[in-house]
Structures are given as C-alpha cells and as structure tokens.
Design a protein around this motif. Structure first.
Motif, mmCIF file in Angstrom:
data_model
loop_
_atom_site.group_PDB
_atom_site.id
_atom_site.type_symbol
_atom_site.label_atom_id
_atom_site.label_comp_id
_atom_site.label_asym_id
_atom_site.label_seq_id
_atom_site.Cartn_x
_atom_site.Cartn_y
_atom_site.Cartn_z
ATOM 1 N N MET A 1 28.817 37.418 16.895
ATOM 2 C CA MET A 1 27.368 37.519 17.059
ATOM 3 C C MET A 1 26.996 38.585 18.076
ATOM 4 O O MET A 1 27.813 38.986 18.896
ATOM 5 N N ASP A 2 25.744 39.062 17.982
ATOM 6 C CA ASP A 2 25.251 40.063 18.922
ATOM 7 C C ASP A 2 24.835 39.392 20.220
ATOM 8 O O ASP A 2 24.544 38.203 20.262
ATOM 9 N N ALA A 3 24.729 40.215 21.274
ATOM 10 C CA ALA A 3 24.400 39.673 22.589
ATOM 11 C C ALA A 3 22.906 39.676 22.869
ATOM 12 O O ALA A 3 22.453 39.098 23.855
ATOM 13 N N ASP A 4 22.125 40.324 22.005
ATOM 14 C CA ASP A 4 20.735 40.579 22.388
ATOM 15 C C ASP A 4 19.751 39.493 21.981
ATOM 16 O O ASP A 4 18.549 39.714 21.979
ATOM 17 N N LEU A 5 20.268 38.313 21.605
ATOM 18 C CA LEU A 5 19.459 37.137 21.289
ATOM 19 C C LEU A 5 18.706 37.240 19.968
ATOM 20 O O LEU A 5 17.877 36.401 19.656
ATOM 21 N N ARG B 1 36.164 52.926 27.498
ATOM 22 C CA ARG B 1 35.017 53.742 27.121
ATOM 23 C C ARG B 1 34.410 53.186 25.848
ATOM 24 O O ARG B 1 34.990 52.315 25.198
ATOM 25 N N ARG B 2 33.263 53.720 25.492
ATOM 26 C CA ARG B 2 32.547 53.206 24.328
ATOM 27 C C ARG B 2 33.306 53.525 23.058
ATOM 28 O O ARG B 2 33.528 54.689 22.737
ATOM 29 N N MET B 3 33.729 52.487 22.350
ATOM 30 C CA MET B 3 34.523 52.733 21.151
ATOM 31 C C MET B 3 33.897 52.149 19.898
ATOM 32 O O MET B 3 34.510 52.150 18.832
ATOM 33 N N LYS C 1 17.846 48.039 24.707
ATOM 34 C CA LYS C 1 17.538 48.844 23.510
ATOM 35 C C LYS C 1 18.582 48.655 22.406
ATOM 36 O O LYS C 1 19.745 48.378 22.693
ATOM 37 N N SER C 2 18.158 48.855 21.163
ATOM 38 C CA SER C 2 19.089 48.832 20.033
ATOM 39 C C SER C 2 20.028 50.036 20.121
ATOM 40 O O SER C 2 19.637 51.101 20.555
ATOM 41 N N LYS C 3 21.279 49.828 19.700
ATOM 42 C CA LYS C 3 22.248 50.932 19.734
ATOM 43 C C LYS C 3 22.369 51.610 18.391
ATOM 44 O O LYS C 3 23.241 52.449 18.170
ATOM 45 N N LEU C 4 21.508 51.194 17.474
ATOM 46 C CA LEU C 4 21.566 51.799 16.156
ATOM 47 C C LEU C 4 20.928 53.187 16.221
ATOM 48 O O LEU C 4 19.764 53.318 16.547
ATOM 49 N N ASP D 1 33.338 44.198 26.272
ATOM 50 C CA ASP D 1 32.386 45.152 26.825
ATOM 51 C C ASP D 1 33.029 46.529 26.958
ATOM 52 O O ASP D 1 34.168 46.650 27.396
ATOM 53 N N ASP D 2 32.296 47.563 26.572
ATOM 54 C CA ASP D 2 32.836 48.926 26.646
ATOM 55 C C ASP D 2 32.413 49.607 27.945
ATOM 56 O O ASP D 2 31.848 50.698 27.937
ATOM 57 N N SER D 3 32.747 48.966 29.073
ATOM 58 C CA SER D 3 32.391 49.512 30.389
ATOM 59 C C SER D 3 30.920 49.937 30.439
ATOM 60 O O SER D 3 30.610 51.066 30.837
ATOM 61 N N ASN E 1 25.615 47.587 27.364
ATOM 62 C CA ASN E 1 24.341 47.531 28.102
ATOM 63 C C ASN E 1 23.497 46.311 27.736
ATOM 64 O O ASN E 1 22.367 46.441 27.264
ATOM 65 N N GLU E 2 24.048 45.153 27.956
ATOM 66 C CA GLU E 2 23.323 43.910 27.668
ATOM 67 C C GLU E 2 23.231 43.027 28.914
ATOM 68 O O GLU E 2 23.148 41.799 28.810
ATOM 69 N N ARG E 3 23.261 43.630 30.087
ATOM 70 C CA ARG E 3 23.270 42.844 31.322
ATOM 71 C C ARG E 3 22.122 41.834 31.368
ATOM 72 O O ARG E 3 22.295 40.693 31.773
ATOM 73 N N VAL F 1 31.591 38.256 21.098
ATOM 74 C CA VAL F 1 30.345 38.989 21.328
ATOM 75 C C VAL F 1 30.639 40.400 21.853
ATOM 76 O O VAL F 1 31.138 40.557 22.959
ATOM 77 N N PRO F 2 30.349 41.426 21.074
ATOM 78 C CA PRO F 2 30.489 42.798 21.577
ATOM 79 C C PRO F 2 29.273 43.132 22.428
ATOM 80 O O PRO F 2 28.145 42.758 22.077
ATOM 81 N N THR F 3 29.489 43.807 23.549
ATOM 82 C CA THR F 3 28.324 44.156 24.368
ATOM 83 C C THR F 3 28.368 45.604 24.811
ATOM 84 O O THR F 3 29.416 46.149 25.142
HETATM 85 N N1 GDD Z 1 31.459 46.765 22.829
HETATM 86 C C1 GDD Z 1 30.497 47.418 22.176
HETATM 87 N N2 GDD Z 1 30.653 48.743 21.908
HETATM 88 N N3 GDD Z 1 29.396 46.748 21.763
HETATM 89 C C2 GDD Z 1 28.434 47.419 21.102
HETATM 90 C C3 GDD Z 1 28.532 48.787 20.800
HETATM 91 C C4 GDD Z 1 29.708 49.479 21.244
HETATM 92 O O1 GDD Z 1 29.892 50.675 21.041
HETATM 93 N N4 GDD Z 1 27.403 49.147 20.119
HETATM 94 C C5 GDD Z 1 26.639 48.047 20.030
HETATM 95 N N5 GDD Z 1 27.240 46.993 20.615
HETATM 96 C C6 GDD Z 1 26.762 45.612 20.713
HETATM 97 C C7 GDD Z 1 25.375 45.442 21.312
HETATM 98 O O2 GDD Z 1 25.440 45.312 22.715
HETATM 99 C C8 GDD Z 1 24.910 44.151 20.659
HETATM 100 O O3 GDD Z 1 25.405 43.006 21.294
HETATM 101 C C9 GDD Z 1 25.519 44.244 19.278
HETATM 102 O O4 GDD Z 1 26.626 45.122 19.390
HETATM 103 C C10 GDD Z 1 24.543 44.752 18.206
HETATM 104 O O5 GDD Z 1 23.972 45.978 18.636
HETATM 105 P P1 GDD Z 1 22.414 46.260 18.446
HETATM 106 O O6 GDD Z 1 22.131 47.578 19.042
HETATM 107 O O7 GDD Z 1 21.597 45.109 18.908
HETATM 108 O O8 GDD Z 1 22.361 46.388 16.868
HETATM 109 P P2 GDD Z 1 21.107 46.169 15.955
HETATM 110 O O9 GDD Z 1 20.320 44.967 16.322
HETATM 111 O O10 GDD Z 1 20.364 47.445 15.869
HETATM 112 O O11 GDD Z 1 21.838 45.897 14.549
HETATM 113 C C11 GDD Z 1 22.027 44.593 14.050
HETATM 114 O O12 GDD Z 1 21.691 44.588 12.711
HETATM 115 C C12 GDD Z 1 22.599 45.280 11.866
HETATM 116 C C13 GDD Z 1 22.140 45.252 10.451
HETATM 117 O O13 GDD Z 1 20.863 45.717 10.310
HETATM 118 C C14 GDD Z 1 23.457 44.097 14.283
HETATM 119 O O14 GDD Z 1 23.491 42.690 14.053
HETATM 120 C C15 GDD Z 1 24.458 44.734 13.379
HETATM 121 O O15 GDD Z 1 25.699 44.043 13.495
HETATM 122 C C16 GDD Z 1 23.960 44.636 11.972
HETATM 123 O O16 GDD Z 1 24.871 45.261 11.105
#
Ligand code: GDD
Ligand code: MN
Length: 356
Positions: free
Chosen positions: A87-91, A64-66, A206-209, A37-39, A10-12, A6-8
């Motif tokens: 899998m993602d951490a945001d449920l 750092r964030r990578m 929040k979404s990181k996209l 986790d990227d700090s 800001n998912e506290r 699980v990459p995270t």
């Molecule tokens: N370690 C780390 N570093 N984790 C990250 C980073 C980062 O730079 N950026 C995001 N994450 C983690 C978030 O914490 C989360 O657990 C997961 O990656 C997905 O990030 P979201 O921000 O929730 O992405 P999303 O929901 O907008 O995008 C989802 O849908 C995409 C396709 O539409 C994700 O499932 C993507 O994997 C998917 O490709």
C-alpha cells in the motif's frame, strides 16, 4: 502473519498517521509493517525510526531513489508474512480495509486480493479531470494489450494483497511503477479477487507521478505486451493466408463448402506454426502433435462458427466466396472473444468474508 509493505519517498508528514491507523485496524492480528524508504530528503526514515519504538516496523533505507516498483519487490523480499499487502503511504489507501483484504486471502480462497477503484461501490476523490482521463486511458490500454490482466477491473491498483506461497515475485522486473501488472502477467494461474474501496485525496505532500513515471509505464506495457503483439501479427497474416488459399482453391474450381473448410484448416496450421515457433516459443510443453491437437481444441468453437457463417452466408445472402469467408472470420473471432472473456478471463469476484 501479515506483512504490510509500504514504499515511501518524502512522506514524513503522513507516516505517523499511516502507521497508527494500520496498527489500530490490525489490532488483534499478528503483523509487521515493512517500510522501504529511498533516503527521502524530508527525513521520512528518521520519523519512521521513532515510530518503530512503539510499532512492529521493519525499516529498509536504500541509498538513493530507485523507484516504487523495486521498493515493493525488495520490501516483499525481507517481509516475514505469509500474506503480503502492498500500500501507499499517503493515506489514499485506507488502512481500515486491511482486515478485509487479509480475510479474502485467508478465508476467501483468493491468491491475490485487489483493492479496486474501478467497480461498483468504489469511488475516487481528489483527482483532477486530467488525472482521471490519464488513469482511465492507462487502465484501458493495459486491459486491451494484456489478456492476463482482464481478470481485474483495476489492474493499476497500488493497493493489493497476495499469498506469498502462491504468487511468484522472482521473475518480476522491478523497473515498473505498476507492480500488480507484473504480478498478474507472471501468475496466470492465480485466483484473483477484487474488492471496492474509496480512493481518497492525498494526505500531505506531493504525488510522485510525473512524466518519467508515465514513460516508464509505457515501456513496461510494451515489454509485457510483446506476446500479444506477436499473436496479433500472426492472426492478421492468418486472415490473408485463409483468403488466399480460398481464392486459389476456387480458381481450381472447387466448391465453396469444400474450399472454405480447407482454407480454414490451412490458416489454422499457419497460425499454429508461427505461434509455436515465435509467439510462445518460450513456453512450449509436451510434443508437437499434442500442442497441435490442443490448439485445435482451444480454437474449435471459433472455427466452427467461422465455417458455419461462411457456408450459410454463401448459400443465402452473399454469393461471393471471399466476402462470405471474411464475415465468417470476423464472426469466429467474436465467438472466440466472447468465450474467452466469459470462461477464461473472468473479472475478479468479490468474496465476502467473516469479520474475525
Ligand atoms: N521507496 C520509494 N521510491 N517510494 C516511492 C517512490 C520511489 O522512487 N516513488 C513513489 N513512492 C511511494 C510514495 O511515497 C507513496 O507512498 C507511493 O509510492 C505512491 O506514490 P504516489 O506519488 O502517491 O503515487 P500516486 O498516488 O500518484 O499513484 C497511485 O496510483 C497509481 C495508479 O493510478 C499509486 O497507488 C500507484 O501505485 C498506482 O499505480
Ligand atoms: Mn498517492
């Protein structure tokens, strides 16, 4: 053993519910949760350390964030499981699906099992119209440009499992956000299955996209599709060569049935040579003659269609050599497409599995 990576960032506020739901859904299995986790400034890592007292967690904190892609690759590297789930951490990815994904690998004979948002039985909630359009276009672009990903309907899924011994991760570029795309393109032989699920609304946070992720995605797509683009350029020039050869032969007075066949073969040799020297120069195996023969075999159905259509049209409806040949080329292309999409790049199959 199963490793859930699980990459995270800001998912506290999601991590506790996530870990608890993973643990109850995997009760009775041997598993570990690898959190990368990227700090995160919000203290995700600290909360994870607390959870690690009660759950089988491996925590990797990077300075750092990578980026999501490299987090997944590094997490998989330190994972001990024979099966890895990402899998993602945001449920948005329900942990309740984990036993099913695991079962598809262990009992279902799949090398890769993709949790899919884009097939019968799946659904997406909590996305704006805008986000839906972007995501569908991104999926469409990937499927159009990368033949290897047409095996799945949701190649951009962030929720998938794979067998560690059957899937190579080493050649992956960790730059991309979409790790599954990289896995599918560099593991062409892998048997891929797909299972539908309901992609829920984000938990907290929040979404990181963002725009940067979108640009990264486009760069990733370009890098992965260089081969497809080369193949298209060669094919396009082949059409010109085919028609050019036909025109020359016809001016020499050769009859259509004969000239069409020669022109087709000239274009096949042209395409083969460029694809061999340029498009696939990095993956040549065996002898030149062998490859040339295999190329003829692989294109045979399309070539025969092309020839048959060209000759029949010329004799019946279309007494223009070049036009008949052109329609033949289009028909041959269609035949190739239909055959390859049904025989070579079948969409993933859903494999039922027994509950354990
Ligand atoms: N370690 C780390 N570093 N984790 C990250 C980073 C980062 O730079 N950026 C995001 N994450 C983690 C978030 O914490 C989360 O657990 C997961 O990656 C997905 O990030 P979201 O921000 O929730 O992405 P999303 O929901 O907008 O995008 C989802 O849908 C995409 C396709 O539409 C994700 O499932 C993507 O994997 C998917 O490709
Ligand atoms: Mn998300």
């Amino acid at each position: 053993m199963l490793s859930v990576v699980v990459p995270t960032y800001n998912e506290r506020d999601n991590i506790r519910e996530l870990v608890e739901r993973i643990s109850s859904s995997l009760a009775g299995f041997e598993y570990e949760i690898v959190i990368v986790d990227d700090s995160s400034p919000d203290g995700t890592a600290l909360e994870t350390e607390r959870l690690a007292l009660e759950h089988p967690i491996k925590l990797m904190v990077r300075e750092r964030r990578m980026g999501l892609g490299s987090a997944v690759v590094e997490g998989a590297r330190i994972a001990d499981g024979d099966v890895i789930v990402v899998m993602d951490a945001d449920l948005q990815h329900p942990p309740e699906l984990l036993p099913r994904l695991y079962g598809m690998i262990v009992d279902g004979g799949c090398d890769i099992a993709v949790a899919s948002r884009r097939m019968g039985g799946a659904s997406i909630t909590g996305w704006s119209m805008w986000r839906k359009v972007i995501s569908s276009s991104a999926t469409l672009a990937a499927r159009a440009l990368l033949p290897e990903v047409r095996r799945v309907r949701d190649p951009l899924s962030g929720y998938f499992a794979y067998r560690k011994d059957r899937v190579r991760l080493d050649s992956l570029s960790p730059k991309g956000f979409k790790v599954l795309l990289e896995i599918l393109t560099s593991n062409r032989e892998a048997h891929v299955c797909e299972v539908p699920y309901s992609f829920g609304a984000r938990g907290r946070g929040k979404s990181k996209l963002d725009v940067r992720v979108a640009i990264d995605y486009l760069t990733q797509l370009m890098r992965l599709s260089v081969r497809t683009l080369k193949f298209t350029v060669v094919g396009g020039s082949g059409v010109a060569v085919n028609l050019g050869a036909l025109a020359s032969l016809r001016t020499l007075g050769i009859v259509h049935v004969m000239a069409a066949a020669v022109a087709i073969e000239v274009s096949v040799l042209w395409n083969f040579t460029w694809n061999d020297m340029w498009t696939f120069s990095d993956s040549r195996s065996g002898r030149f003659g062998g490859r040339l023969a295999r190329y003829h075999g692989a294109t045979a159905a399309g070539l025969l269609t092309q020839y048959a259509v060209s000759v029949l049209l010329y004799w019946t409806l279309l007494p223009s050599s070049l036009l008949a040949q052109l329609v033949g080329i289009v028909a041959g292309f269609g035949a190739n497409y239909l055959l390859s999409s049904s025989m070579v790049w079948k969409p993933g199959s859903v494999v039922e599995y027994k509950l354990m």
